[in-house]
Design an enzyme around this catalytic site. Structure first.
Site, PDB file in Angstrom:
ATOM      1  N   LYS A  78       0.871  -1.176   0.000  1.00  0.00           N
ATOM      2  CA  LYS A  78       0.000   0.000   0.000  1.00  0.00           C
ATOM      3  C   LYS A  78       0.909   1.227   0.000  1.00  0.00           C
ATOM      4  O   LYS A  78       1.948   1.229   0.687  1.00  0.00           O
ATOM      5  CB  LYS A  78      -0.886  -0.028   1.252  1.00  0.00           C
ATOM      6  CG  LYS A  78      -1.913   1.094   1.335  1.00  0.00           C
ATOM      7  CD  LYS A  78      -2.798   0.948   2.583  1.00  0.00           C
ATOM      8  CE  LYS A  78      -3.868   2.018   2.666  1.00  0.00           C
ATOM      9  NZ  LYS A  78      -4.733   1.854   3.856  1.00  0.00           N
ATOM     10  N   SER A 153      -9.738   2.083   3.023  1.00  0.00           N
ATOM     11  CA  SER A 153      -8.807   2.821   2.199  1.00  0.00           C
ATOM     12  C   SER A 153      -7.804   1.939   1.437  1.00  0.00           C
ATOM     13  O   SER A 153      -7.187   2.417   0.487  1.00  0.00           O
ATOM     14  CB  SER A 153      -8.008   3.791   3.068  1.00  0.00           C
ATOM     15  OG  SER A 153      -7.194   3.090   3.988  1.00  0.00           O
ATOM     16  N   SER A 177     -10.089  -0.349   7.171  1.00  0.00           N
ATOM     17  CA  SER A 177      -9.478  -0.122   5.855  1.00  0.00           C
ATOM     18  C   SER A 177      -8.818  -1.336   5.215  1.00  0.00           C
ATOM     19  O   SER A 177      -8.473  -1.285   4.039  1.00  0.00           O
ATOM     20  CB  SER A 177      -8.443   0.999   5.951  1.00  0.00           C
ATOM     21  OG  SER A 177      -9.091   2.238   5.915  1.00  0.00           O
TER      22      SER A 177
END
Lengths: 486, 490, 95
Positions: A78, A153, A177
């Protein structure tokens, strides 16, 4: 089976047998990324050359026999984890050109274990969002339906894994997330106990809630990766020196006698009826394997989201003050004075949602409002924690839905922040209490996947992974993949 | 402006001054409070600012153990409560020298609370001054304005240097008391070896909260905060200016505005810092990157065992054990190294400690001042000074010759005995040798002898001078006096 | 609206954020909704509850006082928008 369809565990075995090389795996996946990511937008940066070089090194090391546990295995990070020499944007214009001078501990540990990093995945800006629509680099599409959000997210990570662009991805979870996008893309996501994985080098959103984890296509892969990530780090004061068990070895435990708690409030209005049915069916699968089901009470469940939307913005308002256009990050052109430099650099560098959260946080901490909001939320947080503590006196795992509905359409919830926030109603409690939690595929409704959410007491990752693994042996939800990406 | 010049002429007697000080002392650690960067002073800009000090994305603070030890030491030294549990908070504001946009400090639950110390008030009596709290925090960087056209330059080497902020009760009643209090804190932190106390380098600085009220009035007047007073002299001058200014405002029927003011030492005045005033809502909240500091009894006991004798106790001991005058004991114990020097010199000599004190406070201090040296850098070691004084009391040399020997020692010529020997400075006590010189002097000065005999007693000094001149100062003055008087009365 | 324009303006200034006009109007609306939403916390009695700042009941770990960081200024400053002679530059600061 084609290389991209294999799990990490499969690839690991294949590499050991010499069926294929790391360079072959890496090239195959890079080709897929090139083919599909224009539509999906799961990546912010693809590091093809570095990946191939690393794969080549891994193949050489492997032949010499001296290799780490993830030697030559591909993963993606990420874009919230700082990586030396590769941009780390955090999904923000603010850090569009930021190159970290150092590696995050998580990045370092994967590198030390020999993993090959294919690139860095798209995300909601500074991890603030539940749909991946707040990214400066554009929304990520859900491979199950390109009109839908993959959640957020960690939406880029979830999409990359679901579309078989990578077998596994790192993610971070502040209010859901990792777990919410995992549920909405039919992948497995685990958020460990707060303090289990070092936060060093993970760009902070809300320090007391943030925790790194992984998104994979099998519980075994999650166990393998968590074993590499977890452990004490002296550079993070909130990292805990707690022994790291062999998560892979723990997968084969039995569910016989496992006490599973079902939260009465989870099945109230708000939960989609088809989701409710799928979750109930999954609980039946656990029961069939010897688990006992009982009801538990989380009386303050409804207060989780409002508590979170005081605590998280408060911490983020302060954490994001360092982005001021002076030492790194976006700086407004020709500032006329210091105030102008600050206000314009930040006004231009941050997107709308991030600004809203910063302002919410600034407000709840400001003179005259601190007691009514911030202090109050800290007290409610305590009550929520106590609820979990009470529940875990009677059960080993709490299970329920990860999200109230399957994936929603892009643009559907952008007008009302509250509807968007309420998407995390089932996941936020684990962050407030610092508990480990996981989402596993448990059904497909009208072509869109949903997840079974499990929360354990502190340090119960082993129980969660074992339960997920045993559950998956009796179901095939996790094997399903979106048609265009098989 | 006129207020300062008009010093104390307008009804000051009606007004009572109330002062509280916030002393910021840098703790003398090797590394910073939350990072492993060096705290050494004077490095090239930003070469000692690591990623944590710069507030880089993703980095985290880890607390320096030595900082906790030092704060505990201070707490014990001022008879305060050392908190078993204290927490760090973030103080949020934007300023270029504050990289993270917040300062890690302590707000609720500081590490030290409820302390006290004694100062001497105007009449020389001990006065107790309360210490509200002392808390840990990180220092900010520095802004540099010179030599840059339309910009300011930011050097973050100082950012993250550990600070102990020591907050007094509003117990101080004059600028002099404020200085006495500040000196006392300065002396304590140096005794404890927790700060170098270097005011030029900014390791020790203070803010003063100043207000005045009518005598007898219970309620405090509106205060102003004077910022960054970095010398004892400026503390006194700034406070005195501010007192006069406030009194003038009040006497003219005005009101004091609560504000931050900066002391300008060039103009000797304070002026309002309106830019800092603008909406300072610091939004303190507990720092989620740091956990509570927990201190147990074993830790406190271990620190207590390392506490040195403190200035007040030492001063009393110098008076009672060494018989040194109280005032001199105060001077000697103001710094631990000066006190140590005194004790070492006394150990090396058999003379009265007061004589040692006189030499240290007199000649030695003068020589050090002139050379700009600290007592620890003295060119005369304690055993040398002790050896010199031994030769004075055993009459090997006179007091006057002793000064010459002192100067020679300062120039590095060795021990007093070596110098006396090599320069032939030994006092002549042999009466027959002295008689020969005296006879010569009497013979050469018949007129003065006649005058003396006719009653001009004071001329004895003249004869002694002549004898000393002949002997190059080495004759024992007492012996000379005695023989002279005898011979002149024959 | 639970927040008025002046309040939002004040918060934006505290947070050092410049908002464009249309963004500002939208922010007043959305922030108000968020504040209304979190206002429901007030309904919960919490009189004797200890506030919780952190999910872990642990004490701060201490680091030995040792210099472990070497100078890396030139590398680090590659990210800096404006530097001269090792200093980070900002528009002139007037006290």
């Amino acid at each position: 089976m084609e290389l991209h369809a294999q799990t990490l565990t499969d690839l690991q075995a294949g590499l050991e047998r010499g069926d294929f090389s790391s360079v072959e795996i890496t090239q195959a996946l890079l080709d897929r990324i090139a083919k599909f990511d224009t539509d999906l937008n799961a990546f912010i940066t693809v590091t093809s050359e570095r990946a191939l070089a690393a794969a080549k090194r891994a193949d050489e090391v492997r032949s010499s026999g001296d290799n780490g546990v993830l030697c030559g295995l591909p993963i993606v990070h990420k874009d919230i984890f700082c990586t030396r020499d590769v941009t780390t944007t955090c999904g923000s214009r603010m850090l569009e050109n930021f190159v970290s001078p150092y590696d995050a501990t998580v990045v370092e540990r994967f590198a030390d274990a020999g993993a090959v990093v294919l690139g860095k995945t798209n995300m909601d800006e500074f991890a603030m969002g539940s749909s991946n629509e707040t990214s400066f680099f554009g929304p990520v599409k859900n491979p199950w339906n390109l009109e839908c959000s993959p959640g957020g997210s960690s939406g880029g990570s979830a999409t990359a894994v679901a579309a078989r662009l990578a077998p596994a991805a790192t993610g971070t979870d502040t209010g859901g997330s990792i777990r919410q996008p995992a549920a909405l893309t039919n992948t497995i996501g685990i958020k460990p106990t707060y303090g289990r994985v070092s936060r060093y080098g993970m760009i902070a959103f809300a320090s007391s809630l943030d925790q790194a984890g992984v998104i994979t296509r099998s519980a075994a892969d999650a166990a393998l990766l968590l074993g590499v990530m977890a452990g004490f780090d002296s550079r993070d004061s909130t990292s805990i020196d707690h022994p790291v068990p062999d998560y892979v070895a723990g997968l084969n435990g039995s569910l016989d006698g496992l006490r599973v708690g079902i939260v009465r409030q989870h099945f109230d209005e708000g939960l989609d009826a088809a989701c409710a049915d799928a979750v109930r069916e999954s609980l039946g699968v656990l029961e069939a394997q010897g688990a006992t089901l009982s009801e538990v009470d989380l009386p303050n469940l409804d207060y989780c989201v409002p508590t979170y939307y005081v605590v998280a913005p408060a911490e983020c308002s302060s954490n994001l003050s360092r982005f001021d256009g002076v030492r790194f990050g976006h700086r407004a052109a020709d500032p006329k004075d210091l105030l102008d430099l600050y206000c314009r650099s930040r006004g231009e560098g941050f997107g709308a949602e991030v600004k809203r959260r910063i302002m919410t946080g600034t407000y709840v901490l400001s003179a005259g409002y601190y007691d009514a909001y911030y202090l109050k939320a800290q007290k409610v947080r305590q009550l929520i924690c106590q609820d979990f503590k009470r529940a875990f006196a009677d059960v080993d795992v709490i299970a329920g839905p990860t999200t109230p509905t399957p994936a929603f359409k892009l643009g559907d919830k952008t007008d009302d922040p509250i509807t968007m926030y309420l998407n995390d109603i089932y996941t936020i409690g684990a962050n407030l209490a610092g508990l480990p939690a996981m989402s596993v595929p448990c059904g497909i409704i009208d072509g869109l996947p949903i997840g079974l959410h499990m929360v354990g007491p502190h340090w119960a990752e082993e129980t969660l992974l074992c339960t997920a693994h045993q559950f998956a042996r009796q179901t095939d939800w996790h094997m399903r993949s979106p048609e265009a990406y098989r | 402006m006129s207020a300062a010049k008009n010093n104390g002429t307008r009804g000051n007697g009606r007004w009572e001054v109330v002062i509280g000080l916030e002393v910021h002392t840098q703790l003398a650690t090797q590394s910073k409070i939350f990072s492993g960067a060096s705290t050494a002073y004077g490095a090239a800009p930003n070469t000692q600012a690591c990623l944590v000090d710069l507030g880089y994305p993703g980095v985290l603070p880890v607390l320096n153990e030595q900082v906790v030890r030092m704060a505990t030491k201070f707490g014990l030294a001022v008879n305060a409560t050392v908190a078993r549990r204290s927490i760090f908070a973030r103080k949020n504001y934007f300023y270029p020298d504050l990289p993270k946009g917040y300062q890690i400090s302590q707000y609720e639950l500081p590490i030290v609370e409820h302390g006290e110390l004694l100062i001497e008030d105007q009449s020389g009596n001990d006065k107790r001054i309360g210490i509200t709290r002392a808390h840990l925090e990180e220092d900010a960087g520095k802004s540099i304005h010179e030599g840059l056209d339309r910009s300011s330059g930011i050097d973050l080497n100082r950012a993250g240097t550990p600070l102990l902020e020591i907050v007094s009760e509003p117990d101080l009643r004059s600028a002099k008391e404020a200085v006495a209090y500040m000196r006392k804190i300065h002396s304590i932190v140096r005794y404890l070896d927790i700060s170098d106390g270097n005011m030029q380098e900014g390791s020790f600085r203070c803010d003063a909260n100043v207000s005045v009220r009518l005598r007898g009035q219970e309620e405090l007047g509106t205060r102003t905060e004077l910022k960054n007073l970095n010398s004892f002299r400026f503390v006194e001058k700034a406070i005195n200016f501010e007192i006069e200014r406030q009194i003038e405002v009040l006497e003219d029927g005005g009101e004091v505005t609560q504000e931050t003011r900066l002391y300008d030492s060039d103009k000797d005045e304070t002026r309002s810092m309106r830019s800092k005033e603008e909406a300072n809502d610091y939004r303190y909240f507990p720092d989620p990157d740091l956990l509570p500091i927990e201190i147990d009894e074993a830790f406190i006991d271990a620190v207590r065992n390392t506490l040195p004798e403190l200035p007040d106790a030492k001063r009393q001991r110098f008076v009672s054990d060494y018989g040194v005058k109280a005032e001199d004991a105060g001077i000697l114990t103001a710094s631990r190294s000066l006190a140590d020097y005194f004790e070492a010199s006394s150990k090396f000599s058999d003379v009265k400690p007061q004589l040692v004190a006189n030499w240290i406070i007199g000649d030695l201090s003068a020589a050090l001042n002139k050379a700009g040296l600290d007592i620890r850098e003295s060119r005369i070691a304690p055993e040398q000074l002790g050896g010199l004084l031994n030769r004075v009391v055993d009459n090997t040399i006179s007091g006057k010759i002793a000064k010459e020997v002192f100067d020679a020692m300062w120039m590095g010529e060795g021990s007093a005995d070596d110098i006396i020997e090599s320069r032939g400075l030994k006092q002549i006590t042999d009466t027959s040798a002295i008689e020969v010189v005296i006879d010569k002097v009497i013979e050469a000065n018949p007129r003065q002898v006649a005058d003396y005999k006719s009653g001009k007693d004071k001329l004895i000094g003249y004869f002694v001078g002549q004898v000393m001149k002949e002997t190059m100062g080495k004759a024992n003055p007492a012996v000379v006096n005695e023989i002279l008087k005898q011979k002149l009365s024959e | 609206m639970s927040l008025d324009k002046d309040q939002v303006q004040h918060i934006a200034m505290l947070a050092r954020l410049r908002l464009a006009d249309e963004e500002f109007t939208e922010t007043v609306d959305k922030l108000s909704r968020i504040v209304d939403f979190v206002d429901q916390l007030a309904a919960l009695p919490t009189d004797d509850v200890m506030p919780m700042a952190h999910p872990l009941n642990q004490a701060q770990r201490l680091r030995a006082d040792a210099v472990t960081e070497a100078d890396d200024r030139d590398h680090i400053q590659q990210n800096a928008p404006s530097v001269a002679d090792g200093l980070y530059l900002v528009p002139k600061v007037i006290d």
